[in-house]
Design a protein around this motif. Structure first.
Motif, PDB file in Angstrom:
ATOM      1  N   GLU A   1       0.830  -1.206   0.000  1.00 54.30           N
ATOM      2  CA  GLU A   1       0.000   0.000   0.000  1.00 54.30           C
ATOM      3  C   GLU A   1       0.866   1.258   0.000  1.00 54.30           C
ATOM      4  O   GLU A   1       0.594   2.204  -0.734  1.00 54.30           O
ATOM      5  CB  GLU A   1      -0.924  -0.008   1.222  1.00 54.30           C
ATOM      6  CG  GLU A   1      -1.864   1.168   1.290  1.00 54.30           C
ATOM      7  CD  GLU A   1      -3.000   1.113   0.284  1.00 54.30           C
ATOM      8  OE1 GLU A   1      -3.561   2.191   0.003  1.00 54.30           O
ATOM      9  OE2 GLU A   1      -3.323   0.038  -0.231  1.00 54.30           O
ATOM     10  N   LEU A   2       1.926   1.271   0.815  1.00 54.20           N
ATOM     11  CA  LEU A   2       2.835   2.422   0.852  1.00 54.20           C
ATOM     12  C   LEU A   2       3.498   2.659  -0.496  1.00 54.20           C
ATOM     13  O   LEU A   2       3.656   3.804  -0.927  1.00 54.20           O
ATOM     14  CB  LEU A   2       3.913   2.210   1.921  1.00 54.20           C
ATOM     15  CG  LEU A   2       3.509   2.511   3.356  1.00 54.20           C
ATOM     16  CD1 LEU A   2       4.618   2.090   4.309  1.00 54.20           C
ATOM     17  CD2 LEU A   2       3.181   3.975   3.531  1.00 54.20           C
ATOM     18  N   ASP A   3       3.890   1.582  -1.174  1.00 53.89           N
ATOM     19  CA  ASP A   3       4.511   1.705  -2.493  1.00 53.89           C
ATOM     20  C   ASP A   3       3.551   2.340  -3.494  1.00 53.89           C
ATOM     21  O   ASP A   3       3.953   3.186  -4.301  1.00 53.89           O
ATOM     22  CB  ASP A   3       4.985   0.346  -3.002  1.00 53.89           C
ATOM     23  CG  ASP A   3       6.151  -0.210  -2.196  1.00 53.89           C
ATOM     24  OD1 ASP A   3       6.785   0.558  -1.434  1.00 53.89           O
ATOM     25  OD2 ASP A   3       6.423  -1.426  -2.318  1.00 53.89           O
ATOM     26  N   ILE A   4       2.292   1.948  -3.451  1.00 47.89           N
ATOM     27  CA  ILE A   4       1.291   2.518  -4.360  1.00 47.89           C
ATOM     28  C   ILE A   4       1.106   4.007  -4.078  1.00 47.89           C
ATOM     29  O   ILE A   4       1.068   4.830  -4.993  1.00 47.89           O
ATOM     30  CB  ILE A   4      -0.057   1.767  -4.240  1.00 47.89           C
ATOM     31  CG1 ILE A   4       0.085   0.362  -4.818  1.00 47.89           C
ATOM     32  CG2 ILE A   4      -1.187   2.533  -4.927  1.00 47.89           C
ATOM     33  CD1 ILE A   4      -1.116  -0.525  -4.591  1.00 47.89           C
ATOM     34  N   VAL A   5       1.011   4.366  -2.800  1.00 44.43           N
ATOM     35  CA  VAL A   5       0.835   5.780  -2.423  1.00 44.43           C
ATOM     36  C   VAL A   5       2.020   6.599  -2.895  1.00 44.43           C
ATOM     37  O   VAL A   5       1.857   7.700  -3.431  1.00 44.43           O
ATOM     38  CB  VAL A   5       0.621   5.904  -0.892  1.00 44.43           C
ATOM     39  CG1 VAL A   5       0.701   7.359  -0.450  1.00 44.43           C
ATOM     40  CG2 VAL A   5      -0.713   5.296  -0.496  1.00 44.43           C
ATOM     41  N   LYS A   6       3.238   6.081  -2.730  1.00 44.63           N
ATOM     42  CA  LYS A   6       4.437   6.807  -3.173  1.00 44.63           C
ATOM     43  C   LYS A   6       4.432   7.015  -4.683  1.00 44.63           C
ATOM     44  O   LYS A   6       4.803   8.074  -5.174  1.00 44.63           O
ATOM     45  CB  LYS A   6       5.699   6.057  -2.749  1.00 44.63           C
ATOM     46  CG  LYS A   6       6.025   6.203  -1.286  1.00 44.63           C
ATOM     47  CD  LYS A   6       7.270   5.418  -0.935  1.00 44.63           C
ATOM     48  CE  LYS A   6       7.529   5.450   0.557  1.00 44.63           C
ATOM     49  NZ  LYS A   6       8.666   4.599   0.937  1.00 44.63           N
ATOM     50  N   GLN A   7       4.021   5.994  -5.432  1.00 43.67           N
ATOM     51  CA  GLN A   7       3.965   6.114  -6.887  1.00 43.67           C
ATOM     52  C   GLN A   7       2.947   7.167  -7.305  1.00 43.67           C
ATOM     53  O   GLN A   7       3.184   7.956  -8.220  1.00 43.67           O
ATOM     54  CB  GLN A   7       3.597   4.784  -7.532  1.00 43.67           C
ATOM     55  CG  GLN A   7       4.731   3.801  -7.590  1.00 43.67           C
ATOM     56  CD  GLN A   7       4.313   2.504  -8.281  1.00 43.67           C
ATOM     57  OE1 GLN A   7       3.145   2.282  -8.579  1.00 43.67           O
ATOM     58  NE2 GLN A   7       5.281   1.647  -8.522  1.00 43.67           N
ATOM     59  N   LEU A   8       1.808   7.186  -6.639  1.00 42.99           N
ATOM     60  CA  LEU A   8       0.758   8.134  -7.004  1.00 42.99           C
ATOM     61  C   LEU A   8       1.131   9.568  -6.659  1.00 42.99           C
ATOM     62  O   LEU A   8       0.705  10.503  -7.325  1.00 42.99           O
ATOM     63  CB  LEU A   8      -0.561   7.758  -6.318  1.00 42.99           C
ATOM     64  CG  LEU A   8      -1.206   6.464  -6.813  1.00 42.99           C
ATOM     65  CD1 LEU A   8      -2.417   6.128  -5.968  1.00 42.99           C
ATOM     66  CD2 LEU A   8      -1.578   6.553  -8.274  1.00 42.99           C
ATOM     67  N   GLN A   9       1.924   9.749  -5.604  1.00 48.46           N
ATOM     68  CA  GLN A   9       2.307  11.094  -5.196  1.00 48.46           C
ATOM     69  C   GLN A   9       3.523  11.623  -5.950  1.00 48.46           C
ATOM     70  O   GLN A   9       3.744  12.817  -5.963  1.00 48.46           O
ATOM     71  CB  GLN A   9       2.587  11.124  -3.694  1.00 48.46           C
ATOM     72  CG  GLN A   9       1.334  10.938  -2.870  1.00 48.46           C
ATOM     73  CD  GLN A   9       1.606  10.900  -1.381  1.00 48.46           C
ATOM     74  OE1 GLN A   9       2.754  10.758  -0.952  1.00 48.46           O
ATOM     75  NE2 GLN A   9       0.560  10.996  -0.584  1.00 48.46           N
ATOM     76  N   GLY A  10       4.296  10.754  -6.547  1.00 48.10           N
ATOM     77  CA  GLY A  10       5.495  11.176  -7.247  1.00 48.10           C
ATOM     78  C   GLY A  10       5.212  11.650  -8.661  1.00 48.10           C
ATOM     79  O   GLY A  10       4.118  11.521  -9.186  1.00 48.10           O
ATOM     80  N   ASN A  11       6.241  12.207  -9.295  1.00 50.96           N
ATOM     81  CA  ASN A  11       6.099  12.685 -10.673  1.00 50.96           C
ATOM     82  C   ASN A  11       6.381  11.584 -11.691  1.00 50.96           C
ATOM     83  O   ASN A  11       6.093  11.746 -12.861  1.00 50.96           O
ATOM     84  CB  ASN A  11       7.077  13.850 -10.915  1.00 50.96           C
ATOM     85  CG  ASN A  11       6.609  15.093 -10.197  1.00 50.96           C
ATOM     86  OD1 ASN A  11       5.430  15.262  -9.970  1.00 50.96           O
ATOM     87  ND2 ASN A  11       7.555  15.959  -9.864  1.00 50.96           N
ATOM     88  N   LYS A  12       6.978  10.492 -11.259  1.00 54.22           N
ATOM     89  CA  LYS A  12       7.311   9.410 -12.179  1.00 54.22           C
ATOM     90  C   LYS A  12       6.155   8.423 -12.259  1.00 54.22           C
ATOM     91  O   LYS A  12       5.658   7.950 -11.243  1.00 54.22           O
ATOM     92  CB  LYS A  12       8.559   8.658 -11.705  1.00 54.22           C
ATOM     93  CG  LYS A  12       9.814   9.496 -11.760  1.00 54.22           C
ATOM     94  CD  LYS A  12      11.005   8.671 -11.348  1.00 54.22           C
ATOM     95  CE  LYS A  12      12.269   9.500 -11.386  1.00 54.22           C
ATOM     96  NZ  LYS A  12      13.425   8.743 -10.970  1.00 54.22           N
ATOM     97  N   MET A  13       5.760   8.124 -13.468  1.00 59.50           N
ATOM     98  CA  MET A  13       4.728   7.122 -13.662  1.00 59.50           C
ATOM     99  C   MET A  13       5.385   5.768 -13.843  1.00 59.50           C
ATOM    100  O   MET A  13       6.420   5.673 -14.491  1.00 59.50           O
ATOM    101  CB  MET A  13       3.868   7.475 -14.884  1.00 59.50           C
ATOM    102  CG  MET A  13       3.111   8.779 -14.735  1.00 59.50           C
ATOM    103  SD  MET A  13       2.050   8.834 -13.262  1.00 59.50           S
ATOM    104  CE  MET A  13       0.780   7.706 -13.733  1.00 59.50           C
TER     105      MET A  13
END
Length: 83
Positions: free
Chosen positions: A68-80
């Motif tokens: 879940e944390l990994d998904i949140v980090k991906q969504l908040q970052g600029n890299k898709m």
């Protein structure tokens, strides 16, 4: 004589920090059965997980929380992730 692990399992269960919906189905003979309510294309597809020890369940909770944390980090970052 079997140990009563129900309070231990419930304490670990409260550590879930995920959007997935989990519920405790049963605790019998110190074996925990957790069900995940999952919707696939509008159909409810429950998945069951069986744990024979608190350590095994705690590891599962840790992995789910990390996912879940990994998904949140991906969504908040600029890299898709697909670029």
């Amino acid at each position: 004589m079997a140990l009563n692990l129900e309070p231990v399992y419930k304490e670990i269960f409260e550590k879930f920090k995920t959007r997935k919906k989990f519920s405790i189905q049963s605790i019998e003979k110190n074996v925990l059965i957790v069900e995940q309510d999952e919707e696939v294309c509008g159909q409810k597809e429950p998945r069951s997980f069986e744990f024979k020890s608190p350590r095994e369940f705690e590891e599962f909770v840790r992995v789910e929380n990390q996912f879940e944390l990994d998904i949140v980090k991906q969504l908040q970052g600029n890299k898709m992730p697909y670029r």
